[in-house]
Design an enzyme around this catalytic site. Structure first.
Site, PDB file in Angstrom:
ATOM      1  N   TYR A  59      56.337  -4.298  16.870  1.00  0.00           N
ATOM      2  CA  TYR A  59      55.371  -5.352  16.518  1.00  0.00           C
ATOM      3  C   TYR A  59      54.854  -6.130  17.730  1.00  0.00           C
ATOM      4  CZ  TYR A  59      57.110  -4.995  11.643  1.00  0.00           C
ATOM      5  OH  TYR A  59      57.480  -4.572  10.392  1.00  0.00           O
ATOM      6  N   HIS A 119      63.142   2.142  11.266  1.00  0.00           N
ATOM      7  CA  HIS A 119      61.837   1.597  10.853  1.00  0.00           C
ATOM      8  C   HIS A 119      60.933   2.663  10.228  1.00  0.00           C
ATOM      9  CE1 HIS A 119      58.340  -1.277  12.219  1.00  0.00           C
ATOM     10  NE2 HIS A 119      58.256  -0.954  10.943  1.00  0.00           N
TER      11      HIS A 119
HETATM   12  N1  LIG Z   1      57.840  -0.461   7.000  1.00  0.00           N
HETATM   13  C1  LIG Z   1      58.107  -1.666   7.466  1.00  0.00           C
HETATM   14  O1  LIG Z   1      59.105  -1.846   8.104  1.00  0.00           O
HETATM   15  C2  LIG Z   1      57.216  -2.834   7.184  1.00  0.00           C
HETATM   16  C3  LIG Z   1      55.896  -2.619   6.780  1.00  0.00           C
HETATM   17  C4  LIG Z   1      55.135  -3.740   6.485  1.00  0.00           C
HETATM   18  C5  LIG Z   1      55.674  -5.013   6.588  1.00  0.00           C
HETATM   19  N2  LIG Z   1      56.958  -5.186   6.999  1.00  0.00           N
HETATM   20  C6  LIG Z   1      57.546  -6.554   7.121  1.00  0.00           C
HETATM   21  O2  LIG Z   1      57.122  -7.336   6.030  1.00  0.00           O
HETATM   22  C7  LIG Z   1      56.469  -8.508   6.516  1.00  0.00           C
HETATM   23  C8  LIG Z   1      55.419  -8.973   5.580  1.00  0.00           C
HETATM   24  O3  LIG Z   1      54.289  -8.111   5.728  1.00  0.00           O
HETATM   25  P1  LIG Z   1      53.561  -7.472   4.537  1.00  0.00           P
HETATM   26  O4  LIG Z   1      53.093  -6.142   4.998  1.00  0.00           O
HETATM   27  O5  LIG Z   1      54.453  -7.547   3.358  1.00  0.00           O
HETATM   28  O6  LIG Z   1      52.295  -8.356   4.383  1.00  0.00           O
HETATM   29  P2  LIG Z   1      52.134  -9.648   3.495  1.00  0.00           P
HETATM   30  O7  LIG Z   1      52.988 -10.705   4.083  1.00  0.00           O
HETATM   31  O8  LIG Z   1      52.267  -9.290   2.059  1.00  0.00           O
HETATM   32  O9  LIG Z   1      50.601  -9.945   3.724  1.00  0.00           O
HETATM   33  C9  LIG Z   1      50.132 -10.542   4.847  1.00  0.00           C
HETATM   34  C10 LIG Z   1      48.590 -10.666   4.729  1.00  0.00           C
HETATM   35  O10 LIG Z   1      48.273 -11.603   3.727  1.00  0.00           O
HETATM   36  C11 LIG Z   1      47.528 -12.690   4.306  1.00  0.00           C
HETATM   37  N3  LIG Z   1      48.030 -13.915   3.691  1.00  0.00           N
HETATM   38  C12 LIG Z   1      49.307 -14.374   3.686  1.00  0.00           C
HETATM   39  N4  LIG Z   1      49.385 -15.532   2.997  1.00  0.00           N
HETATM   40  C13 LIG Z   1      48.129 -15.817   2.566  1.00  0.00           C
HETATM   41  C14 LIG Z   1      47.571 -16.887   1.802  1.00  0.00           C
HETATM   42  N5  LIG Z   1      48.323 -17.888   1.344  1.00  0.00           N
HETATM   43  N6  LIG Z   1      46.241 -16.845   1.529  1.00  0.00           N
HETATM   44  C15 LIG Z   1      45.462 -15.829   1.975  1.00  0.00           C
HETATM   45  N7  LIG Z   1      45.941 -14.792   2.713  1.00  0.00           N
HETATM   46  C16 LIG Z   1      47.256 -14.786   3.005  1.00  0.00           C
HETATM   47  C17 LIG Z   1      47.815 -12.651   5.793  1.00  0.00           C
HETATM   48  O11 LIG Z   1      46.710 -13.145   6.528  1.00  0.00           O
HETATM   49  P3  LIG Z   1      46.793 -14.551   7.321  1.00  0.00           P
HETATM   50  O12 LIG Z   1      47.421 -14.279   8.641  1.00  0.00           O
HETATM   51  O13 LIG Z   1      45.361 -14.947   7.402  1.00  0.00           O
HETATM   52  O14 LIG Z   1      47.595 -15.493   6.483  1.00  0.00           O
HETATM   53  C18 LIG Z   1      48.004 -11.152   6.023  1.00  0.00           C
HETATM   54  O15 LIG Z   1      46.772 -10.511   6.221  1.00  0.00           O
HETATM   55  C19 LIG Z   1      55.946  -8.080   7.878  1.00  0.00           C
HETATM   56  O16 LIG Z   1      55.641  -9.188   8.669  1.00  0.00           O
HETATM   57  C20 LIG Z   1      57.100  -7.274   8.380  1.00  0.00           C
HETATM   58  O17 LIG Z   1      58.105  -8.145   8.847  1.00  0.00           O
HETATM   59  C21 LIG Z   1      57.741  -4.111   7.292  1.00  0.00           C
END
Ligand SMILES: NC(=O)c1ccc[n+]([C@@H]2O[C@H](COP(=O)([O-])OP(=O)(O)OC[C@H]3O[C@@H](n4cnc5c(N)ncnc54)[C@H](OP(=O)(O)O)[C@@H]3O)[C@@H](O)[C@H]2O)c1
Length: 314
Positions: A59, A119
């Site tokens: 990341y 990962h």
């Molecule tokens: N395979 C893997 O290992 C893997 C894959 C994906 C994720 N992850 C982990 O999971 C974590 C979470 O990621 P995720 O993929 O699940 O994404 P998420 O947190 O579900 O979504 C993040 C997205 O939503 C937006 N967002 C968040 N809060 C918001 C709000 N209140 N209003 C409007 N937009 C909002 C963010 O933009 P803004 O910045 O504008 O808020 C961003 O574009 C990652 O950081 C990582 O640690 C792991």
């Protein structure tokens, strides 16, 4: 903040976890100059009571986390990071695990990682991960450099959790990171009963992504699902799929609906939230701490999306 026990690890973790990757990478994805701002997001999360912080070798945010947590007593935090899978063809993939860990320890400014994951393990990687990489992970645990071993699924390629279904039969992991959201709740049927039986810690990723943070994106996805016959025309108003979720749950925003859906799922310990926006972080923590969605809304969501296992929420 509310805290829970992360399965058999016994770690006391906040039910909100700060995700330092995903579409935002603490805001660095869109603005690589915003290091101070990214450090501020991590500190804000800690001030809000978040003690679970998830990052990864790939990341580019391990160093940010290291700077943000410097000076905080280490036992107040649960640090989770991940090793990108080394190439199976190279002479010593085991050695790559060791090297990756040393690099992560250095960036994070610590001498031990609480949860160290492989990962994005896809079904095609699983035998390699189990047979070649797990022995190296176990050695790191024996040496006291990591406390618990985790895996994150490659959800974009494996939306029906094939890798986790296979591996949970073989008792490899202390913790798993699972893609789960209201558009693809299939882990409820295929993963969460096994994790609960085996007391595996569960981290929920993909709670929101694009489809559940941008109403127009959700409308487009629902229209596409109806057109393909994946959901029936009669069960919802395709012109405004957000309408009933907000109206009937008295939620202020779509992300609030999405986070409340995940937080109260039986078997989920930590809901990860990733953002580069301090206002979003504050709102998301509040949402995750709100009560479950009303039962009629949950039933309607189940009728509409309950059988889907193809979407990620992107
Ligand atoms: N395979 C893997 O290992 C893997 C894959 C994906 C994720 N992850 C982990 O999971 C974590 C979470 O990621 P995720 O993929 O699940 O994404 P998420 O947190 O579900 O979504 C993040 C997205 O939503 C937006 N967002 C968040 N809060 C918001 C709000 N209140 N209003 C409007 N937009 C909002 C963010 O933009 P803004 O910045 O504008 O808020 C961003 O574009 C990652 O950081 C990582 O640690 C792991």
């Amino acid at each position: 903040m509310e805290y829970t026990t992360l399965g058999k690890t016994g770690l006391k973790v906040s039910v909100v976890g700060l995700g330092c990757g995903g579409p935002s990478r603490l805001g660095l994805r869109n603005n690589s100059d915003s290091q101070e701002r990214a450090i501020g997001i991590v500190r804000q999360a800690i001030d809000l009571g978040v003690n679970f912080i998830d990052t990864a070798q790939s990341y580019g945010t391990e160093g940010i986390v290291g700077k943000a947590i410097a000076g905080i007593p280490r036992d107040r935090l649960v640090i989770s990071t991940k090793k990108t899978l080394p190439d199976a063809g190279q002479p010593s993939p085991e050695n790559e695990i060791k090297k990756g860990l040393e690099q992560s320890l250095k960036h994070l400014g610590t001498d031990c990682i609480d949860v160290y994951h492989l990962h994005g393990v896809e079904p095609k990687d699983y035998d390699f991960a189990r047979d070649r990489l797990m022995p190296a992970m176990r050695r790191l645990r024996e040496q006291g450099k990591i406390r618990f071993i985790g895996v994150t699924e490659g959800f974009v390629q494996d939306t029906s959790h094939q890798m986790l279904q296979q591996s949970l039969n073989e008792d490899l992991w202390d913790v798993v990171m699972v893609g789960f959201n209201l558009l693809n709740p299939s882990a409820r049927r295929t993963v969460f009963s096994a994790t609960q039986d085996k007391r595996v810690g569960v981290l929920n990723m993909f709670a929101v992504r694009r489809a559940l943070s941008q109403p127009d994106r959700l409308k487009a996805i629902v229209a596409d699902l109806i057109q393909k016959g994946a959901i029936s025309r009669g069960v919802m108003n395709a012109k405004d799929p957000v309408d009933f979720m907000l109206r009937e749950s008295s939620a202020k925003t779509l992300p609030e609906v999405a986070y409340r859906f995940c937080r109260h799922e039986r078997g989920v310990h930590v809901v990860l939230t990733g953002t580069g926006n301090p206002e979003h972080l504050k709102a998301n923590v509040e949402s995750i701490l709100k009560p479950a969605l009303p039962e009629p809304v949950l039933q309607k969501l189940e009728a509409i999306f309950g059988n889907l296992d193809t979407l990620t929420g992107n």
